[in-house]
Design an enzyme around this catalytic site. Sequence first.
Site, PDB file in Angstrom:
ATOM      1  CD  GLU A   1      47.480   3.365  28.760  1.00 54.12           C
ATOM      2  OE1 GLU A   1      46.392   3.336  28.162  1.00 54.12           O
ATOM      3  OE2 GLU A   1      48.262   2.389  28.798  1.00 54.12           O
TER       4      GLU A   1
ATOM      5  CE  LYS B   1      45.204  -2.248  31.632  1.00 58.07           C
ATOM      6  NZ  LYS B   1      44.678  -1.063  30.918  1.00 58.07           N
TER       7      LYS B   1
ATOM      8  CD  GLU C   1      47.681  -1.741  25.543  1.00 59.95           C
ATOM      9  OE1 GLU C   1      48.651  -1.606  26.309  1.00 59.95           O
ATOM     10  OE2 GLU C   1      46.520  -1.365  25.810  1.00 59.95           O
TER      11      GLU C   1
ATOM     12  CG  ASP D   1      46.499   2.024  31.977  1.00 63.61           C
ATOM     13  OD1 ASP D   1      46.265   3.184  32.385  1.00 63.61           O
ATOM     14  OD2 ASP D   1      45.738   1.406  31.212  1.00 63.61           O
TER      15      ASP D   1
ATOM     16  CG  HIS E   1      42.595  -7.858  32.287  1.00 65.39           C
ATOM     17  ND1 HIS E   1      43.907  -8.170  32.003  1.00 65.39           N
ATOM     18  CD2 HIS E   1      42.398  -6.600  31.803  1.00 65.39           C
ATOM     19  CE1 HIS E   1      44.476  -7.160  31.366  1.00 65.39           C
ATOM     20  NE2 HIS E   1      43.585  -6.198  31.249  1.00 65.39           N
TER      21      HIS E   1
ATOM     22  CE  LYS F   1      48.652  -1.137  29.377  1.00 59.88           C
ATOM     23  NZ  LYS F   1      47.877  -0.239  28.501  1.00 59.88           N
TER      24      LYS F   1
ATOM     25  CG  ASP G   1      43.755   5.119  26.982  1.00 58.32           C
ATOM     26  OD1 ASP G   1      43.189   5.314  25.880  1.00 58.32           O
ATOM     27  OD2 ASP G   1      43.592   4.047  27.617  1.00 58.32           O
TER      28      ASP G   1
ATOM     29  CE  LYS H   1      43.297   1.824  24.897  1.00 60.60           C
ATOM     30  NZ  LYS H   1      42.801   1.862  26.285  1.00 60.60           N
TER      31      LYS H   1
END
Length: 394
Positions: A225, A170, A329, A199, A23, A168, A251, A275
């Site tokens: 983001e 990254k 998410e 993001d 990831h 989304k 964020d 979050k």
Amino acid sequence: MMTAFTIERIEARILDIPTIRPHKLSFGAIQKQSPVIVQLWLSNGATGFGEAATIGGPSWNEESPESIAHAIDHYLAPAVVQQKAGRIEHVLQRMDLACKGNTFAKSAVEMALVDALSRTLGLPAWQLLGGKVHESLPLAWTLASGDVQCDLQEAQLRLEQGRHRIFKMKIGARSPEADVAHVTQIARGLPERATLTVDVNQAWDGNTARRYLPQLIEAGVSLIEQPVAKWNVPALAQLCQELRGALVMADETVCTPQDAMMLARANASHVFSLKVAKHGGLLRTRKVAAVAEAADIDWYGGTMLETSIGSAASAHVFSTLGGQHHGCELFGPQLLVDDIVESPMPISDYCLQLPDGPGFGVEVSVQQLNRFDRKLSGQAPIHVDLGHHSTARA
């Protein structure tokens, strides 16, 4: 009576769970998640579970799995054991007095307390958190393999399965030019019914964001983001004023209600990424969301790649929030090779279906907890591949 019950014992353990694929984020790539699972017992015999997960250990913020477990064992648990279980705000205050910061650790303790209280009453947690507004939430999936064909295959499969149509990406680990080219390729390969967001994970400075974000919007990106560092509120405000065709989401910049007020006053965010861990708990997540609603700022249900424990807890609090939202998410359990609950939350019609069972509505598997427990399995601490770190601040 609820007021007669006290907190009897709290236990924290670190798990190590591999991910199904690397990831990749702007600061590195992870191949393992190390959530801290908290179990809390009440004097009436009820028990509840909470979770604090960090993305990439301490690479995302100041807390690590090891520091979270240490703070709970040595500071937070001693501060709240023998306290009345129903006085949640009082428990939060005692944790604040015992330990500054450490919001991830505090959120895990509060989460376990809410779960135990809800189970004592035989009620879903959302009833203790204000009442459900949403039965389900559109569920996003992050495309973060770094490979165009792999990302497109993932997206197509999840569209066909009816699981996700919000995707989304990254970005920020490569040069801005490479990121724009990568996102554009993905955008061109997605069908029209899919929505694409990015993001940047704080990787760009203000000038880089002003130069390259319009190209991402032209490619089809609708939500952006944290494009700049969390301290760079002036750049966020300027981007909110200048960009057309997409929304800017904060964020890392929005953790406390005071952060939310600052951004609202500066007109520096169209959307808040909520979050539970970074806000310091379920109740404090609602406080940040209340500022968003009062300031006409949308919200989005973010993730720290939790297991189904933390994901279900987040789903419960998100289900109680008013105001305009952009889904959530809470896909963390799908990114892990295995879960630690008997049955995960169902996904259908591209939405996460919110659980209604007692507590957070998921039943923890002790066998799975023991399987991934770091002390029992002897696994090494989390490793983050920083191979692309040199280009993360393009």
